[in-house]
Design an enzyme around this catalytic site. Structure first.
Site, PDB file in Angstrom:
ATOM      1  N   HIS A 118      15.086  24.457   6.584  1.00 51.57           N
ATOM      2  CA  HIS A 118      16.404  23.540   6.334  1.00 51.57           C
ATOM      3  C   HIS A 118      16.178  23.181   4.870  1.00 51.57           C
ATOM      4  O   HIS A 118      15.227  23.073   4.326  1.00 51.57           O
ATOM      5  CB  HIS A 118      16.590  22.219   7.094  1.00 51.57           C
ATOM      6  CG  HIS A 118      17.592  21.447   6.884  1.00 51.57           C
ATOM      7  ND1 HIS A 118      17.857  20.637   5.880  1.00 51.57           N
ATOM      8  CD2 HIS A 118      18.796  21.483   7.574  1.00 51.57           C
ATOM      9  CE1 HIS A 118      19.152  20.122   5.918  1.00 51.57           C
ATOM     10  NE2 HIS A 118      19.638  20.298   6.997  1.00 51.57           N
ATOM     11  N   ASP A 195       8.126  19.031   9.166  1.00 51.58           N
ATOM     12  CA  ASP A 195       9.639  18.429   9.313  1.00 51.58           C
ATOM     13  C   ASP A 195       9.834  18.524  10.746  1.00 51.58           C
ATOM     14  O   ASP A 195      10.123  19.311  11.593  1.00 51.58           O
ATOM     15  CB  ASP A 195      10.570  19.710   8.710  1.00 51.58           C
ATOM     16  CG  ASP A 195      12.037  19.178   8.840  1.00 51.58           C
ATOM     17  OD1 ASP A 195      12.244  18.157   9.401  1.00 51.58           O
ATOM     18  OD2 ASP A 195      12.896  19.815   8.340  1.00 51.58           O
ATOM     19  N   GLN A 198      14.186  18.022  13.908  1.00 48.74           N
ATOM     20  CA  GLN A 198      14.717  18.464  15.117  1.00 48.74           C
ATOM     21  C   GLN A 198      13.579  18.384  16.342  1.00 48.74           C
ATOM     22  O   GLN A 198      14.070  18.792  17.385  1.00 48.74           O
ATOM     23  CB  GLN A 198      14.922  20.107  15.136  1.00 48.74           C
ATOM     24  CG  GLN A 198      16.008  20.241  14.132  1.00 48.74           C
ATOM     25  CD  GLN A 198      17.459  19.805  14.347  1.00 48.74           C
ATOM     26  OE1 GLN A 198      17.837  19.340  15.833  1.00 48.74           O
ATOM     27  NE2 GLN A 198      18.512  19.613  13.571  1.00 48.74           N
ATOM     28  N   LYS A 221      19.369  11.740  14.285  1.00 51.63           N
ATOM     29  CA  LYS A 221      19.450  12.615  15.478  1.00 51.63           C
ATOM     30  C   LYS A 221      18.623  12.390  16.653  1.00 51.63           C
ATOM     31  O   LYS A 221      18.423  13.185  17.613  1.00 51.63           O
ATOM     32  CB  LYS A 221      18.759  13.987  14.908  1.00 51.63           C
ATOM     33  CG  LYS A 221      19.448  14.700  13.603  1.00 51.63           C
ATOM     34  CD  LYS A 221      18.708  15.927  13.249  1.00 51.63           C
ATOM     35  CE  LYS A 221      18.882  16.249  11.937  1.00 51.63           C
ATOM     36  NZ  LYS A 221      20.387  16.784  11.456  1.00 51.63           N
ATOM     37  N   CYS A 360      22.647  24.377   6.317  1.00 45.65           N
ATOM     38  CA  CYS A 360      21.649  23.992   5.390  1.00 45.65           C
ATOM     39  C   CYS A 360      20.573  24.861   5.397  1.00 45.65           C
ATOM     40  O   CYS A 360      19.324  24.611   5.271  1.00 45.65           O
ATOM     41  CB  CYS A 360      21.166  22.576   5.339  1.00 45.65           C
ATOM     42  SG  CYS A 360      22.571  21.614   5.004  1.00 45.65           S
TER      43      CYS A 360
END
Ligand code: PMP
Length: 406
Positions: A118, A195, A198, A221, A360
């Site tokens: 991303h 990261d 998600q 999220k 993104c």
């Protein structure tokens, strides 16, 4: 796990009973317990933290610090002071790119990322590299949408100072083998930044077992309010890092000429933090713990398997990402010749909420050879019927757009 029962915890589905919400990878809906925790805090417990010496402020400070401990527990660390509150994953990455860049990057150094990142895990590193005369390299992906592990060996041979990669792709759904990647990166001497924007909402996470040095989450999220996210890092590394934002709250001693900084995590929380939202985020973590992250993960994967099977039956539909067990609840697709936004608008008009665009991740879309995709993403409140509805509407879309399809 019964998603129909869980749906009753989410007021949005009372307001929109027919909504097929398949856009949780962009931002998730909020359970009543999160909304109520926020409202209760604002109504009965609100005062600025870490400042007042009166009981209301002291109680607010305690609630904020308890939220930090809850997030630490959720991420699998016993040490709350390893958790820094930031606004979102993007701010977390900017903080790390700035602080790690200042501390560790020099002329000619390498920052390693991957082709599936991303922009939040790419652009901040580009900026840090530009400031320091360092360069960015990326691990390529295979045609199946997995990291090319043979290329990784070669790239780690260049001894990158930092390896920043996603736990789960927001376009392909690919779940990367974080523990293995972290171990290989550490052997090459790199600091490992994961990261988890998600990952954390969908998979059981234990940052220590993953072997990461830093783990970035996105609170909104994972059922939390906007404005608060947990950024985890190893205590010994936090201690070495300079601040990102500076000003009130993060200092020890200030003169007109210079300042000394507070120890972590305070050093990285300049100004008034989003403490009410942090309390809401803790309620979200507690909700997820109550459901059980292993159950959430199993449910996401069952829906994904069902979606992949159903979408493979839609003529002309190109579906992206790996076909194996190593993928989570994100499915991106395209009809060649049909614009992703047109397809998403068609789905939206039929009550199916999805996202379209480059998500993104422009370098990844370039690699896939498409300008944009349409993406459906699943979470704990989605049902098998909703997946079937997605497939049915895609069959309708195929007929509607037939003359455009190349
Ligand atoms: N990384 C990934 C993999 C993401 O999917 C996203 C959100 N689309 C982000 C980072 C940025 O998250 P945030 O909105 O919290 O800044």
């Amino acid at each position: 796990m019964d998603p129909r029962a869980l749906r009753r915890d989410f007021p949005v589905f009372e307001a929109h009973p027919d909504l097929v919400f398949l856009d949780s990878a962009a931002s998730a809906q909020k359970p009543r317990s999160v909304i109520e925790a926020l409202a209760r805090f604002y109504q009965t417990a609100y005062a600025n933290v870490h400042r007042g010496s009166y009981p209301l402020s002291e109680a607010a400070t305690e609630a904020f610090e308890a939220a930090r401990a809850t997030l630490a527990g959720f991420l699998g660390t016993p040490d709350p002071d390893e958790v820094v509150f930031v606004r979102n994953a993007t701010e977390g990455m900017n903080l790390l790119a700035h602080a790690l860049g200042e501390r560790y990057l020099g002329e000619g150094d390498t920052v390693l990322v991957t082709e599936m990142e991303h922009h939040a895990n790419l652009v901040p590193w580009q900026q840090a590299a530009r400031r320091k005369g360092a360069r960015i390299r990326a691990v390529p992906i295979t045609d199946q949408g997995r990291l090319d592990l043979a290329a990784l060996d070669r790239l780690l041979g260049e001894e990158p100072r930092i390896f920043a990669f996603t736990q789960m792709s927001n376009v392909l759904g690919t779940v990367n083998p974080v523990a293995e990647l972290a171990e290989r990166a550490h052997r090459a001497g790199a600091i490992v930044v994961v990261d988890g924007a998600q990952g954390a909402p969908h998979l059981p996470v234990n940052v220590r077992a993953l072997g990461a040095d830093f783990y970035v989450t996105s609170g909104h999220k994972m059922l939390g309010p906007t404005g608060a996210s947990a950024l985890w890092g190893r205590r010994e590394l936090w201690q070495e890092l300079p601040p990102f934002l500076t000003g009130g709250g993060m200092i020890e001693r200030v003169t007109i000429e210079e300042s000394t900084f507070a120890p972590p995590p305070t050093r990285f929380e300049a100004g008034t933090p989003a403490f009410a939202e942090a309390v809401g985020l803790a309620a979200a973590a507690e909700y997820l713990i109550g459901v059980g992250m292993d159950r959430v993960w199993r449910h996401d994967r069952e829906l994904t398997r069902r979606a992949l099977a159903a979408l493979s039956e839609v003529p002309d539909l190109r579906v992206f990402g790996p076909q194996g067990e190593d993928r989570g609840g994100v499915v991106s697709f395209a009809f060649p010749g049909v614009h992703a936004h047109d397809l998403a608008t068609f789905l939206g008009q039929k009550g199916v909420a999805v996202r379209s665009g480059h998500h993104c991740a422009q370098p990844l879309h370039r690699r896939l050879g498409v300008a944009a995709t349409t993406r459906a993403s699943f979470y704990l409140y989605n049902t098998e019927e909703e997946v079937d509805r997605l497939a049915a509407v895609l069959h309708e879309a195929r007929r509607f757009f037939a003359s455009w399809i190349e």
